[in-house]
Design a protein around this motif. Structure first.
Motif, PDB file in Angstrom:
ATOM      1  N   THR A 206     131.963  -6.884 -27.052  1.00  0.00           N
ATOM      2  CA  THR A 206     131.691  -6.596 -28.471  1.00  0.00           C
ATOM      3  C   THR A 206     131.807  -7.877 -29.305  1.00  0.00           C
ATOM      4  O   THR A 206     131.027  -8.092 -30.226  1.00  0.00           O
ATOM      5  CB  THR A 206     132.658  -5.525 -29.039  1.00  0.00           C
ATOM      6  OG1 THR A 206     133.986  -5.893 -28.713  1.00  0.00           O
ATOM      7  CG2 THR A 206     132.363  -4.153 -28.486  1.00  0.00           C
ATOM      8  N   MET A 210     128.838  -9.354 -31.764  1.00  0.00           N
ATOM      9  CA  MET A 210     129.076  -9.604 -33.193  1.00  0.00           C
ATOM     10  C   MET A 210     128.901 -11.089 -33.544  1.00  0.00           C
ATOM     11  O   MET A 210     128.291 -11.426 -34.562  1.00  0.00           O
ATOM     12  CB  MET A 210     130.489  -9.141 -33.578  1.00  0.00           C
ATOM     13  CG  MET A 210     130.682  -7.643 -33.436  1.00  0.00           C
ATOM     14  SD  MET A 210     132.271  -7.063 -34.022  1.00  0.00           S
ATOM     15  CE  MET A 210     133.419  -7.818 -32.917  1.00  0.00           C
ATOM     16  N   ILE A 246     127.892  -6.953 -41.119  1.00  0.00           N
ATOM     17  CA  ILE A 246     128.129  -7.677 -39.859  1.00  0.00           C
ATOM     18  C   ILE A 246     129.491  -8.378 -39.926  1.00  0.00           C
ATOM     19  O   ILE A 246     130.290  -8.316 -38.990  1.00  0.00           O
ATOM     20  CB  ILE A 246     127.006  -8.719 -39.612  1.00  0.00           C
ATOM     21  CG1 ILE A 246     125.660  -8.026 -39.409  1.00  0.00           C
ATOM     22  CG2 ILE A 246     127.332  -9.611 -38.421  1.00  0.00           C
ATOM     23  CD1 ILE A 246     124.474  -8.964 -39.313  1.00  0.00           C
ATOM     24  N   SER A 249     132.300  -5.966 -39.712  1.00  0.00           N
ATOM     25  CA  SER A 249     132.436  -5.502 -38.332  1.00  0.00           C
ATOM     26  C   SER A 249     133.262  -6.514 -37.527  1.00  0.00           C
ATOM     27  O   SER A 249     134.124  -6.134 -36.727  1.00  0.00           O
ATOM     28  CB  SER A 249     131.057  -5.318 -37.695  1.00  0.00           C
ATOM     29  OG  SER A 249     131.177  -4.825 -36.389  1.00  0.00           O
ATOM     30  N   THR A 328     121.097  -7.465 -31.882  1.00  0.00           N
ATOM     31  CA  THR A 328     122.554  -7.662 -31.961  1.00  0.00           C
ATOM     32  C   THR A 328     123.121  -7.081 -33.255  1.00  0.00           C
ATOM     33  O   THR A 328     124.238  -6.574 -33.265  1.00  0.00           O
ATOM     34  CB  THR A 328     122.917  -9.162 -31.867  1.00  0.00           C
ATOM     35  OG1 THR A 328     122.109  -9.895 -32.786  1.00  0.00           O
ATOM     36  CG2 THR A 328     122.700  -9.686 -30.470  1.00  0.00           C
ATOM     37  N   THR A 329     122.333  -7.123 -34.343  1.00  0.00           N
ATOM     38  CA  THR A 329     122.815  -6.523 -35.598  1.00  0.00           C
ATOM     39  C   THR A 329     122.972  -5.015 -35.434  1.00  0.00           C
ATOM     40  O   THR A 329     123.970  -4.435 -35.873  1.00  0.00           O
ATOM     41  CB  THR A 329     121.835  -6.832 -36.754  1.00  0.00           C
ATOM     42  OG1 THR A 329     121.712  -8.250 -36.864  1.00  0.00           O
ATOM     43  CG2 THR A 329     122.348  -6.291 -38.069  1.00  0.00           C
ATOM     44  N   THR A 332     126.057  -4.504 -33.532  1.00  0.00           N
ATOM     45  CA  THR A 332     127.248  -4.836 -34.337  1.00  0.00           C
ATOM     46  C   THR A 332     127.611  -3.714 -35.303  1.00  0.00           C
ATOM     47  O   THR A 332     128.779  -3.508 -35.619  1.00  0.00           O
ATOM     48  CB  THR A 332     126.989  -6.133 -35.140  1.00  0.00           C
ATOM     49  OG1 THR A 332     126.649  -7.164 -34.218  1.00  0.00           O
ATOM     50  CG2 THR A 332     128.202  -6.566 -35.918  1.00  0.00           C
TER      51      THR A 332
END
Length: 348
Positions: A206, A210, A246, A249, A328-329, A332
């Motif tokens: 993870t 992120m 983001i 997160s 990836t966003t 995230t």
């Protein structure tokens, strides 16, 4: 850089990490670590700038020190126990030395001071490789040796979460902030390493997703300091609206993906009767959250002085490939509902 040279260097990076991941002999693991270090050095120094050369030199010296320490510890282990196998570490002295060498390699506090300086001297793409891919091989070795000395891991983990929080508070450079963020996240992983290795791997995964999206956002906006974030609304308005999420997160706020590993780690620490450790780790996450909020404020709630030239960039087509950023966003922001499935998978 010449594409053939770049391909060869990236191949060397991949090969070095793969050799370390696949090895069961200390010499082979050491060789893989050295290969990936030597492959990234030309990538770091490709911009002929004193800052990049300085960062490359610092990186080379710290990695060489850690590799020499690792080789010395594994030789000592072979001398004391008569074997080179990674998973058969029995003597506490080489185990402690190797743990400290690997901590220096990935930049755990109190062996962290090279990481912010090195990351600050690199461009965002090489910085991304250094923050993600270069952590894989040392982590694989840490997971394999499973250090029996639990105190050293908890001390390294707690120090890293606290230093990662405190260090980032006063920074204005984005790459240094991301370096301290990396130190804090690594601290969380090390805290739970001995109790649940699979949870450490989940946290690493993870963290990779992120960090990947954060670096790509900054790269798209060409931002390297907090002040430069204020102009990003003119370049990519939709992305500017998503970026605070983001960053939050990364800070570990629910209902975003970054909350999942922190939640599971605190739960695991509480199960192991380490409530004070869990409390300290959770409080250090507040420190990190402050500087993520600061970045979010600079990006979404402040505007740079307006002029005609500054308002047009959003109309222009981006030359960059944005599919990785989109994927990836999404990861995230939206993976928290998978937590029950992840918990079931971890308990298998």
């Amino acid at each position: 850089m010449n594409p053939y040279i770049l391909t060869a260097l990236l191949f060397g990076l991949g090969l070095g990490t793969t050799i370390t991941l696949a090895s069961s002999h200390w010499l082979l693991a050491w060789m893989g670590l050295e290969m990936s270090t030597l492959a990234i050095i030309p990538l770091m120094a490709q911009h002929h700038h004193p800052r990049a050369v300085e960062a490359t030199t610092k990186y080379f010296l710290t990695q060489a020190t850690a590799a020499a320490m690792l080789l010395f510890a594994s030789t000592t282990n072979a001398w004391l126990t008569g074997q080179w196998d990674i998973q058969q570490m029995a003597h506490p002295l080489p185990i402690t030395l190797i743990t400290l060498a690997l901590a220096l390699k990935i930049g755990l506090a109190p062996l962290h001071s090279w990481l912010p300086e090195v990351l600050q001297g690199l461009d965002l793409t090489t910085g991304l490789i250094l923050s993600t891919w270069q952590k894989l091989a040392p982590f694989a070795l840490l997971l394999q040796i499973q250090p029996a000395n639990s105190t050293i891991l908890i001390v390294l983990g707690l120090t890293s979460t606290l230093v990662g929080g405190w260090g980032g508070l006063n920074q204005t450079q984005l790459r240094k902030i991301l370096a301290y963020s990396s130190i804090a996240h690594l601290g969380w992983m090390i805290l739970v390493l001995q109790f649940s290795p699979s949870l450490t791997l989940l946290t690493l995964l993870t963290y990779f997703i992120m960090t990947f999206s954060t670096f790509l956002v900054f790269k798209l906006n060409k931002s390297t300091s907090i002040n430069m974030l204020a102009t990003s609304w003119a370049k990519a308005p939709a992305l500017t609206a998503l970026t605070p999420l983001i960053l939050l997160s990364l800070g570990g706020l629910p209902p975003l993906t970054g909350f999942m590993p922190k939640w599971l780690i605190l739960q695991e620490l509480a199960k192991q009767d380490l409530a004070p450790t869990a409390t300290l780790a959770a409080m250090s996450a507040l420190l990190s959250l402050y500087f993520y909020l600061r970045l979010s404020y600079a990006m979404a709630l402040t505007m740079s002085p307006n002029n005609i030239a500054g308002t047009t960039p959003w109309r222009l087509q981006h030359s960059q490939f944005t599919l990785p950023l989109a994927l990836t966003t999404t990861g995230t922001l939206l993976m928290l509902p998978l937590t029950p499935a992840v918990v079931a998978f971890l308990s298998l």
